[in-house]
Design a protein around this motif. Structure first.
Motif, PDB file in Angstrom:
ATOM      1  N   ALA A  89      25.545  37.880  39.494  1.00 59.46           N
ATOM      2  CA  ALA A  89      26.344  38.080  38.665  1.00 59.46           C
ATOM      3  C   ALA A  89      27.452  37.889  38.162  1.00 59.46           C
ATOM      4  CB  ALA A  89      25.703  39.669  38.550  1.00 59.46           C
ATOM      5  N   VAL A  90      28.505  38.358  39.775  1.00 62.92           N
ATOM      6  CA  VAL A  90      29.444  38.386  39.906  1.00 62.92           C
ATOM      7  C   VAL A  90      30.473  37.105  39.700  1.00 62.92           C
ATOM      8  CG1 VAL A  90      32.163  38.658  41.434  1.00 62.92           C
ATOM      9  CG2 VAL A  90      29.955  40.446  40.910  1.00 62.92           C
ATOM     10  N   ALA A  91      29.402  35.429  40.190  1.00 63.32           N
ATOM     11  CA  ALA A  91      29.852  34.057  39.872  1.00 63.32           C
ATOM     12  C   ALA A  91      29.758  34.476  39.252  1.00 63.32           C
ATOM     13  CB  ALA A  91      28.834  33.357  40.957  1.00 63.32           C
ATOM     14  N   ILE A  92      28.743  34.661  37.571  1.00 68.52           N
ATOM     15  CA  ILE A  92      28.888  34.102  36.512  1.00 68.52           C
ATOM     16  C   ILE A  92      29.944  34.709  35.310  1.00 68.52           C
ATOM     17  CG2 ILE A  92      26.864  33.878  34.378  1.00 68.52           C
ATOM     18  CD1 ILE A  92      25.078  34.215  36.504  1.00 68.52           C
ATOM     19  N   GLU A  93      29.826  36.012  35.501  1.00 70.61           N
ATOM     20  CA  GLU A  93      31.006  36.585  34.984  1.00 70.61           C
ATOM     21  C   GLU A  93      32.704  35.908  35.149  1.00 70.61           C
ATOM     22  OE1 GLU A  93      32.503  40.742  33.949  1.00 70.61           O
ATOM     23  OE2 GLU A  93      32.419  40.233  36.366  1.00 70.61           O
ATOM     24  N   ASN A  94      32.963  35.361  36.465  1.00 67.03           N
ATOM     25  CA  ASN A  94      33.855  35.008  36.348  1.00 67.03           C
ATOM     26  C   ASN A  94      34.092  33.073  36.213  1.00 67.03           C
ATOM     27  OD1 ASN A  94      34.804  36.889  38.356  1.00 67.03           O
ATOM     28  ND2 ASN A  94      34.089  35.894  40.392  1.00 67.03           N
ATOM     29  N   ALA A  95      32.974  32.419  36.112  1.00 73.27           N
ATOM     30  CA  ALA A  95      32.524  31.237  35.361  1.00 73.27           C
ATOM     31  C   ALA A  95      33.382  31.821  33.989  1.00 73.27           C
ATOM     32  CB  ALA A  95      31.391  30.569  35.687  1.00 73.27           C
ATOM     33  N   ARG A  96      32.315  31.985  33.416  1.00 80.33           N
ATOM     34  CA  ARG A  96      33.001  32.383  32.012  1.00 80.33           C
ATOM     35  C   ARG A  96      33.981  32.980  31.413  1.00 80.33           C
ATOM     36  NH1 ARG A  96      27.023  35.871  29.988  1.00 80.33           N
ATOM     37  NH2 ARG A  96      25.366  34.058  30.627  1.00 80.33           N
ATOM     38  N   LEU A  97      34.476  33.691  32.114  1.00 83.43           N
ATOM     39  CA  LEU A  97      36.197  34.488  32.013  1.00 83.43           C
ATOM     40  C   LEU A  97      36.930  33.260  32.358  1.00 83.43           C
ATOM     41  CD1 LEU A  97      36.062  37.607  34.146  1.00 83.43           C
ATOM     42  CD2 LEU A  97      36.594  37.624  31.520  1.00 83.43           C
ATOM     43  N   TYR A  98      36.840  32.515  33.015  1.00 81.50           N
ATOM     44  CA  TYR A  98      37.489  30.726  33.397  1.00 81.50           C
ATOM     45  C   TYR A  98      37.665  30.134  32.175  1.00 81.50           C
ATOM     46  CZ  TYR A  98      39.373  26.313  35.599  1.00 81.50           C
ATOM     47  OH  TYR A  98      40.013  25.303  35.548  1.00 81.50           O
ATOM     48  N   GLU A  99      36.235  29.979  31.994  1.00 81.02           N
ATOM     49  CA  GLU A  99      36.047  28.681  30.396  1.00 81.02           C
ATOM     50  C   GLU A  99      36.646  29.768  29.221  1.00 81.02           C
ATOM     51  OE1 GLU A  99      32.435  27.573  28.126  1.00 81.02           O
ATOM     52  OE2 GLU A  99      31.823  28.587  29.544  1.00 81.02           O
ATOM     53  N   ALA A 100      36.837  30.946  29.461  1.00 84.11           N
ATOM     54  CA  ALA A 100      36.883  31.927  28.114  1.00 84.11           C
ATOM     55  C   ALA A 100      39.006  31.797  28.240  1.00 84.11           C
ATOM     56  CB  ALA A 100      37.323  32.894  27.884  1.00 84.11           C
ATOM     57  N   ALA A 101      39.097  31.360  29.239  1.00 80.51           N
ATOM     58  CA  ALA A 101      40.350  32.074  29.772  1.00 80.51           C
ATOM     59  C   ALA A 101      41.255  30.126  29.594  1.00 80.51           C
ATOM     60  CB  ALA A 101      41.466  32.224  30.998  1.00 80.51           C
ATOM     61  N   THR A 102      40.522  29.120  29.871  1.00 82.88           N
ATOM     62  CA  THR A 102      40.902  27.944  29.165  1.00 82.88           C
ATOM     63  C   THR A 102      40.876  27.288  27.439  1.00 82.88           C
ATOM     64  OG1 THR A 102      39.782  27.561  31.679  1.00 82.88           O
ATOM     65  CG2 THR A 102      39.756  25.317  29.798  1.00 82.88           C
ATOM     66  N   ARG A 103      39.414  27.947  27.094  1.00 83.20           N
ATOM     67  CA  ARG A 103      39.754  27.671  25.923  1.00 83.20           C
ATOM     68  C   ARG A 103      40.276  28.543  24.865  1.00 83.20           C
ATOM     69  NH1 ARG A 103      34.527  29.925  25.335  1.00 83.20           N
ATOM     70  NH2 ARG A 103      35.592  31.944  24.600  1.00 83.20           N
ATOM     71  N   TRP A 104      40.559  29.459  25.673  1.00 80.73           N
ATOM     72  CA  TRP A 104      41.972  30.353  24.433  1.00 80.73           C
ATOM     73  C   TRP A 104      43.226  29.644  25.205  1.00 80.73           C
ATOM     74  CZ3 TRP A 104      40.289  35.510  27.598  1.00 80.73           C
ATOM     75  CH2 TRP A 104      39.509  36.196  26.884  1.00 80.73           C
ATOM     76  N   LEU A 105      43.645  29.380  26.316  1.00 78.82           N
ATOM     77  CA  LEU A 105      44.952  27.901  26.759  1.00 78.82           C
ATOM     78  C   LEU A 105      45.194  26.979  25.464  1.00 78.82           C
ATOM     79  CD1 LEU A 105      47.209  27.809  27.596  1.00 78.82           C
ATOM     80  CD2 LEU A 105      46.425  27.161  29.573  1.00 78.82           C
ATOM     81  N   LYS A 106      44.324  26.322  25.207  1.00 77.83           N
ATOM     82  CA  LYS A 106      43.982  25.680  24.610  1.00 77.83           C
ATOM     83  C   LYS A 106      44.424  25.861  23.383  1.00 77.83           C
ATOM     84  CE  LYS A 106      41.198  21.512  23.266  1.00 77.83           C
ATOM     85  NZ  LYS A 106      39.722  20.705  23.709  1.00 77.83           N
TER      86      LYS A 106
END
Length: 235
Positions: free
Chosen positions: A35-52
């Protein structure tokens, strides 16, 4: 933290023996780590999207103070918005002197045939959204009674997102997007908020262009009047 990301299911332990308390403890630990791994992956994806998104908004904001050609600026807005919301097509339309909407910019598949198209203010979904001054999301184009079905069929559009361009509550254009790419063609609330942010910047650009054009016209008229007065005095 009480958020469910999935279900880890084990069955048929080797040897035909039942699972033990230790098996349950190990499985619980593993599922927590997953669950932690999935959450971290989603947070990274969200951060990348926000940066773009931030980079695209900064690019448009910089263009507002450096770009003097309105067409190029609207092209940039349409292109960046289409990338961020992953739409098949983005269209920007502004009112003409008669009050109807004219397609000023398109980006994406099927946009070429829309360039310069005139949309009736009262006979189009974009016109009604502009008059109502609020964004609207259409999950099914064929079921919306305000959608021009002929145009929709020509574009092959299934879903839509309509956002008015407002300056001090004055409607000066509409941004529309169609068919979110991927497994889900419908636009999300996040897409609506992002499109509204881009619409604000596009509205500023159109308003500034109108002000510059109006000021230039006043200068020309003033110069012609001074020249007329000079010629009158000489005569």
């Amino acid at each position: 933290r009480g958020v469910a990301y999935g279900n880890l299911y084990l069955t048929e332990k080797e040897g035909g023996v039942p699972f033990t308390d230790e098996d349950e403890e190990l499985t619980t630990l593993l599922s927590t780590q997953a669950a932690v791994a999935i959450e971290n992956a989603r947070l990274y994806e969200a951060a990348t999207r926000w940066l773009k998104q931030l980079e695209s908004l900064n690019e448009v904001s910089n263009a507002l103070v450096s770009e003097t050609d309105l067409s190029r600026l609207l092209d940039l807005v349409a292109a960046r918005l289409r990338e961020l919301v992953q739409a098949r097509l983005v269209v920007i339309a502004v009112p003409n002197h008669e009050g109807d909407l004219v397609v000023r910019t398109t980006d994406g598949e099927g946009g070429e045939e829309l360039a310069g198209m005139r949309l009736e203010r009262q006979g189009s979904k974009a016109g009604r959204v502009l008059d109502r001054r609020r964004s609207e999301r259409v999950d099914s184009m064929i079921e919306d009674l305000e959608v021009d079905q002929e145009v929709s069929r020509r574009l092959g559009a299934r879903t839509g997102l309509y956002v008015p361009m407002l300056v001090r509550d004055r409607p000066i254009g509409v941004i529309t997007a169609h068919d979110k790419q991927g497994s889900e063609a419908r636009f999300s609330d996040e897409d609506v908020r992002l499109a509204e942010t881009f619409a604000e910047r596009a509205a500023v650009a159109v308003d500034l262009s109108e002000r510059v054009a109006s000021d230039a016209l006043r200068r020309v008229v003033s110069a012609q009047e001074l020249e007329r007065q000079r010629l009158a005095r000489e005569l």
